[in-house]
Design an enzyme around this catalytic site. Sequence first.
Site, PDB file in Angstrom:
ATOM      1  N   GLU A 179       6.693 -14.638 -14.952  1.00  0.00           N
ATOM      2  CA  GLU A 179       7.896 -15.467 -14.932  1.00  0.00           C
ATOM      3  C   GLU A 179       9.159 -14.618 -14.990  1.00  0.00           C
ATOM      4  O   GLU A 179      10.189 -14.971 -14.411  1.00  0.00           O
ATOM      5  CB  GLU A 179       7.857 -16.465 -16.086  1.00  0.00           C
ATOM      6  N   PRO A 218      -8.171  -4.031 -16.965  1.00  0.00           N
ATOM      7  CA  PRO A 218      -8.105  -5.221 -17.825  1.00  0.00           C
ATOM      8  C   PRO A 218      -6.700  -5.799 -17.864  1.00  0.00           C
ATOM      9  O   PRO A 218      -5.710  -5.083 -17.702  1.00  0.00           O
ATOM     10  CB  PRO A 218      -8.523  -4.691 -19.200  1.00  0.00           C
ATOM     11  N   ARG A 219      -6.613  -7.109 -18.096  1.00  0.00           N
ATOM     12  CA  ARG A 219      -5.315  -7.779 -18.168  1.00  0.00           C
ATOM     13  C   ARG A 219      -4.508  -7.270 -19.360  1.00  0.00           C
ATOM     14  O   ARG A 219      -3.308  -7.066 -19.269  1.00  0.00           O
ATOM     15  CB  ARG A 219      -5.523  -9.301 -18.287  1.00  0.00           C
ATOM     16  N   GLY A 251       2.078  -0.616 -15.051  1.00  0.00           N
ATOM     17  CA  GLY A 251       2.843  -0.537 -13.809  1.00  0.00           C
ATOM     18  C   GLY A 251       2.115   0.040 -12.619  1.00  0.00           C
ATOM     19  O   GLY A 251       2.741   0.329 -11.601  1.00  0.00           O
ATOM     20  N   GLU A 252       0.792   0.208 -12.694  1.00  0.00           N
ATOM     21  CA  GLU A 252       0.065   0.843 -11.597  1.00  0.00           C
ATOM     22  C   GLU A 252      -0.900  -0.101 -10.887  1.00  0.00           C
ATOM     23  O   GLU A 252      -1.613   0.336  -9.976  1.00  0.00           O
ATOM     24  CB  GLU A 252      -0.686   2.075 -12.098  1.00  0.00           C
ATOM     25  N   ASN A 258      -2.728 -13.251 -10.831  1.00  0.00           N
ATOM     26  CA  ASN A 258      -2.062 -13.309  -9.518  1.00  0.00           C
ATOM     27  C   ASN A 258      -2.949 -12.753  -8.404  1.00  0.00           C
ATOM     28  O   ASN A 258      -3.240 -11.553  -8.369  1.00  0.00           O
ATOM     29  CB  ASN A 258      -0.760 -12.515  -9.603  1.00  0.00           C
ATOM     30  N   GLU A 282      -0.959 -10.595  -4.900  1.00  0.00           N
ATOM     31  CA  GLU A 282      -0.732  -9.154  -4.791  1.00  0.00           C
ATOM     32  C   GLU A 282      -1.838  -8.436  -4.023  1.00  0.00           C
ATOM     33  O   GLU A 282      -1.556  -7.680  -3.094  1.00  0.00           O
ATOM     34  CB  GLU A 282      -0.529  -8.563  -6.184  1.00  0.00           C
TER      35      GLU A 282
END
Length: 443
Positions: free
Chosen positions: A66, A277-278, A326-327, A351, A354
């Site tokens: 968000e 992993p999330r 960030g990867e 998501n 992507e």
Amino acid sequence: MRWIVYNLLFAFVYTAMMPVFLFRMKRRGGYRERMGDRFGCYPDGIARQLRDMRGAVWIHAVSVGEVYVAGQVMRALRERIPSLRFVFSTTSSTGWREAEKQLGTSDVLIYNPLDFPVCVRRAMSRIRPAALILTESEIWPNLIRACHGCGVPLYLVNARVSDRSAPGYRRLRFWFGPVLRKFTAILAQSEEDRRRLVAAGADPARVEVTGSFKFDVANRDPEAEKAVAAYLDRWDAGAGRVVLLGGSIWPGEDVVLITLYARLRRIFPALRLVLVPRHFEKADTVEAAIRRAGFACARKSRTPLPEEGTGAPEGGATIVLGDTTGELMGFYGNAALVFVGKSLCEHGAQNMIEPCLCGAATLIGPHTENFRPVVSDLLEAGALIQVPDAEALEREIARLLADDAARRALGERASAAVLRRKGVVGRCADTLAAELRKTGCVR
């Protein structure tokens, strides 16, 4: 009476959840030093900034996804109205870290006040916003009522109502309706979301279908892809290999992927597995599962790279564990097949746009409530494969591994489908800019 009941329930639930919040602060770090924001009390420097920028647009987002949406809205609105300044609020420490990247030089970042009358009133008196923009399903009754009572225009962007929430919204129409009708405009993700919002009591004339912002938020990162490619090559998962990536996986999904990988690598020796992993604090658990299955674990944050040119020992016996921030887009850009997590062993989904944008053959499980309109669009375009269970996931992966042409065609359809659906943010920014001018918030 309804608001007295709501406030009593809110106070009770928040107090009961306080140990959980304190544990998260200790584990993740974050907003302890800005806890006063929750009560509408800001550090002196922030309070001075807020006094100097009255008339700013207040925009609120919770999760990282968000926050990306809100950042896109801010940039698009600033292109149309260069004088705009924003007060950006978020709820979580992870949202905060991402929000810091979205700010302009004249914007201010705060934690959202608790949705309790005294906290909301104090925050409103400090911020004095020209308008409030909420994202997706962020419906805070006291904040909305306070803004409406002060004549502040209210907008809900990228609005959605999940499958799980829809029956409750409909049953509690007497409660949600008065809140939803206070919005100046609601920009919904899909026609289904519009129907559900109207069924919950929103004014049909104020609900417009604009599409999902998530398509615009997804962007490839060539530099990250290049860096990840070099990293994977050192673990014998580069050129000439077929990378299966578990992206944003949740507990239980790691075990499913490790188990099917153990079987399929005997049939497809070029297959390599990467798990991301999330929540990175779960990486220790994922690493333990990898080692229990008899594989070595190359953990991105801490495992030393093998000597260049030597490759990983026993090619394919090492599973790469991505646990750095960030990867993920870099990993998606190097994967041939992707399973998107929180869709097999958990409800909601992460998501899937992507990996589709990156041209990977993308698979999801049955539980995709958080991305219902997106999944519907992509399935209709033949850009995605949805499976009902772990056995079907293994069968589909095996089929795509055995048919290179089918796998590549799926990835090409996925990328093309995402590119066709971009442009939602610009259309919404046009609507919001026109609304802001119409209501006299800006000139």
